[in-house]
Design a protein around this motif. Sequence first.
Motif, mmCIF file in Angstrom:
data_model
loop_
_atom_site.group_PDB
_atom_site.id
_atom_site.type_symbol
_atom_site.label_atom_id
_atom_site.label_comp_id
_atom_site.label_asym_id
_atom_site.label_seq_id
_atom_site.Cartn_x
_atom_site.Cartn_y
_atom_site.Cartn_z
ATOM 1 N N LEU A 126 -3.826 10.584 -1.176
ATOM 2 C CA LEU A 126 -2.743 9.827 -0.545
ATOM 3 C C LEU A 126 -1.392 10.519 -0.677
ATOM 4 N N SER A 127 -1.145 11.146 -1.793
ATOM 5 C CA SER A 127 0.157 11.786 -2.001
ATOM 6 C C SER A 127 0.374 12.944 -1.040
ATOM 7 N N ALA A 128 -0.714 13.500 -0.484
ATOM 8 C CA ALA A 128 -0.580 14.571 0.497
ATOM 9 C C ALA A 128 -0.113 14.024 1.848
ATOM 10 N N LEU A 129 -0.295 12.719 2.067
ATOM 11 C CA LEU A 129 0.146 12.101 3.318
ATOM 12 C C LEU A 129 1.595 11.658 3.242
ATOM 13 N N SER A 130 2.003 11.185 2.072
ATOM 14 C CA SER A 130 3.378 10.717 1.898
ATOM 15 C C SER A 130 3.790 10.901 0.447
ATOM 16 N N PRO A 131 4.951 11.514 0.195
ATOM 17 C CA PRO A 131 5.415 11.670 -1.191
ATOM 18 C C PRO A 131 5.797 10.339 -1.829
ATOM 19 N N GLN A 132 5.928 9.288 -0.995
ATOM 20 C CA GLN A 132 6.265 7.968 -1.525
ATOM 21 C C GLN A 132 5.044 7.175 -1.996
ATOM 22 N N CYS A 133 3.836 7.733 -1.828
ATOM 23 C CA CYS A 133 2.618 7.017 -2.183
ATOM 24 C C CYS A 133 1.796 7.825 -3.185
ATOM 25 N N TRP A 134 1.208 7.141 -4.142
ATOM 26 C CA TRP A 134 0.415 7.829 -5.148
ATOM 27 C C TRP A 134 -0.633 6.871 -5.723
ATOM 28 N N VAL A 135 -1.744 7.438 -6.184
ATOM 29 C CA VAL A 135 -2.793 6.672 -6.851
ATOM 30 C C VAL A 135 -2.413 6.520 -8.324
ATOM 31 N N TYR A 136 -2.395 5.272 -8.809
ATOM 32 C CA TYR A 136 -2.057 5.082 -10.217
ATOM 33 C C TYR A 136 -3.279 4.709 -11.057
ATOM 34 N N LYS A 137 -4.421 4.440 -10.396
ATOM 35 C CA LYS A 137 -5.659 4.223 -11.138
ATOM 36 C C LYS A 137 -6.837 4.592 -10.249
ATOM 37 N N GLY A 138 -7.659 5.536 -10.719
ATOM 38 C CA GLY A 138 -8.824 5.944 -9.962
ATOM 39 C C GLY A 138 -8.643 7.341 -9.371
ATOM 40 N N ASP A 141 8.449 0.609 7.576
ATOM 41 C CA ASP A 141 8.657 1.856 6.824
ATOM 42 C C ASP A 141 7.344 2.617 6.594
ATOM 43 N N TYR A 142 6.201 1.966 6.871
ATOM 44 C CA TYR A 142 4.918 2.561 6.516
ATOM 45 C C TYR A 142 3.979 2.724 7.696
ATOM 46 N N THR A 143 4.451 2.484 8.899
ATOM 47 C CA THR A 143 3.559 2.608 10.061
ATOM 48 C C THR A 143 3.050 4.043 10.219
ATOM 49 N N GLU A 144 3.929 5.020 9.989
ATOM 50 C CA GLU A 144 3.504 6.420 10.099
ATOM 51 C C GLU A 144 2.480 6.751 9.021
ATOM 52 N N PHE A 145 2.706 6.281 7.804
ATOM 53 C CA PHE A 145 1.760 6.517 6.712
ATOM 54 C C PHE A 145 0.400 5.911 7.022
ATOM 55 N N LEU A 146 0.376 4.699 7.568
ATOM 56 C CA LEU A 146 -0.890 4.035 7.854
ATOM 57 C C LEU A 146 -1.682 4.771 8.936
ATOM 58 N N GLU A 147 -0.992 5.229 9.973
ATOM 59 C CA GLU A 147 -1.697 5.981 11.013
ATOM 60 C C GLU A 147 -2.188 7.324 10.459
ATOM 61 N N GLN A 148 -1.371 7.965 9.640
ATOM 62 C CA GLN A 148 -1.803 9.222 9.017
ATOM 63 C C GLN A 148 -3.041 9.001 8.152
ATOM 64 N N MET A 149 -3.084 7.857 7.475
ATOM 65 C CA MET A 149 -4.245 7.551 6.641
ATOM 66 C C MET A 149 -5.502 7.401 7.487
ATOM 67 N N LEU A 150 -5.411 6.684 8.594
ATOM 68 C CA LEU A 150 -6.573 6.508 9.470
ATOM 69 C C LEU A 150 -7.056 7.856 10.000
ATOM 70 N N ARG A 151 -6.130 8.693 10.419
ATOM 71 C CA ARG A 151 -6.501 10.012 10.941
ATOM 72 C C ARG A 151 -7.092 10.899 9.839
ATOM 73 N N ALA A 152 -6.527 10.808 8.649
ATOM 74 C CA ALA A 152 -7.019 11.635 7.545
ATOM 75 C C ALA A 152 -8.448 11.258 7.154
ATOM 76 N N ASP A 195 13.932 -0.527 -1.476
ATOM 77 C CA ASP A 195 13.040 -1.644 -1.171
ATOM 78 C C ASP A 195 12.017 -1.843 -2.283
ATOM 79 N N PRO A 196 11.466 -3.057 -2.410
ATOM 80 C CA PRO A 196 10.408 -3.269 -3.390
ATOM 81 C C PRO A 196 9.167 -2.448 -3.042
ATOM 82 N N PRO A 197 8.384 -2.059 -4.027
ATOM 83 C CA PRO A 197 7.195 -1.242 -3.750
ATOM 84 C C PRO A 197 6.087 -2.057 -3.074
ATOM 85 N N GLY A 198 5.253 -1.340 -2.322
ATOM 86 C CA GLY A 198 4.040 -1.925 -1.772
ATOM 87 C C GLY A 198 2.847 -1.232 -2.387
#
Length: 215
Positions: free
Chosen positions: A52-64, A190-201, A91-94
């Motif tokens: 996930l961090s390769a798709l967005s620097p604002q997102c990271w796995v904290y367990k697993g 703020d996360y629409t681009e991240f979500l589409e990138q995730m689906l494509r990835a 903004d608050p985290p998601g």
Amino acid sequence: MKRRSLAYFGVALALLVAGNCALLPVILRSIPTPTPTPKVRDFWLSDLFVELSALSPQCWVYKGPIPLSYEENKGAEEALFAWFECYHPPDPPGGGMYAIYRFRDSQSAARRYRRDFLGWFPRANLITPYATPDWMEYQSPVADQFRFACADFYGGYPEVHGKVCTSIGQYEEYISAFTFGISPPEKIADYTEFLEQMLRAVDNRMAHYLGKDVR
């Protein structure tokens, strides 16, 4: 006499055919259905996991990713599960969950997708029903079955009003499941681009390892 014998023969033949047709479902049910032979893959389940961090620097796995127990894996041969977080200051985290399951064969995965995995779109605490948002135009060209949808909810502890988006895809004997929530709901922008990138990835990773085309 010959004509009468032919008539009797015709009636007997009709009864025989009717009787066999009536017995056909019973006969077919008694014939065991061949069990598909599981495919031998030359990669690990972890190879399918998207970083996930390769798709967005604002997102990271904290367990697993961690293996799921037999009681939690919905009948899969193996499964990996991860919790992640995304943060766009101030903004608050998601955050959300991401999992990949491997079943014995594609038929087993297809049945489980229809029976169990639509539960990733729960109805509890919803303000609006799940629906595909206008901003998400991407539809998987790789998955055998696929759904992406979002809903507004009110719940949690403490209770919050938020937006949750979920994607489920079956790829032969594999199922990828992904859900993301944010509060307040409008912050999903703020996360629409991240979500589409995730689906494509996910599609690209599955296509690469399963030998499928991404059009």
